[in-house]
Design a protein around this motif. Sequence first.
Motif, short mmCIF file in Angstrom:
data_model
loop_
_atom_site.label_atom_id
_atom_site.label_comp_id
_atom_site.label_asym_id
_atom_site.label_seq_id
_atom_site.Cartn_x
_atom_site.Cartn_y
_atom_site.Cartn_z
N ARG A 17 0.65 -1.26 -0.24
CA ARG A 17 -0.08 -0.04 -0.05
C ARG A 17 0.75 1.47 0.06
N GLN A 18 1.93 1.21 0.64
CA GLN A 18 3.04 2.40 0.69
C GLN A 18 3.39 2.57 -0.87
N LEU A 19 3.68 1.61 -1.34
CA LEU A 19 4.22 1.45 -2.83
C LEU A 19 3.24 2.01 -3.80
N VAL A 20 1.98 1.57 -3.66
CA VAL A 20 1.09 2.33 -4.38
C VAL A 20 0.66 3.72 -4.05
N GLU A 21 0.82 4.11 -3.01
CA GLU A 21 0.97 5.51 -2.75
C GLU A 21 2.05 6.45 -3.32
N ILE A 22 3.32 5.70 -3.13
CA ILE A 22 4.38 6.40 -3.58
C ILE A 22 4.49 6.25 -5.28
N ARG A 57 2.09 -6.84 -6.47
CA ARG A 57 0.89 -6.76 -5.89
C ARG A 57 0.46 -5.02 -6.04
N ALA A 58 1.30 -4.22 -5.68
CA ALA A 58 1.08 -2.89 -5.84
C ALA A 58 0.79 -2.35 -7.22
N ILE A 59 1.39 -2.99 -8.16
CA ILE A 59 1.00 -2.82 -9.58
C ILE A 59 -0.54 -3.21 -10.16
N ALA A 60 -0.76 -4.33 -9.42
CA ALA A 60 -2.08 -4.87 -9.72
C ALA A 60 -3.22 -3.96 -9.40
N VAL A 61 -2.78 -3.24 -7.98
CA VAL A 61 -3.69 -2.36 -7.52
C VAL A 61 -3.88 -0.97 -8.42
#
Length: 81
Positions: A17-22, A57-61
């Motif tokens: 989730r942190q990576l999604v935000e970044i 997982r972040a890329i999928a989101v």
Amino acid sequence: MDPDARIDPYAPLPPFRQLVEILTARIERGDWPPERPITAEARLAEEYGIARNTVRRAIAVLTERGLLFVVPKRGTFVAKR
């Protein structure tokens, strides 16, 4: 979130989730133009000190949100806004 932030393993927010935000902040800042590839998964994993599955997982989101799209055997690209 700050596009230059690092992953905090002790934060209440999971690393993906942190990576999604970044990555969202980096896309909005224009680090990667639309229809151009983002940094490879392995490189992002190394850059942020996380597992490659966490990057996936972040890329999928971000793909579900319409910010990225994946082209098999070519990479992950920024979607047009």
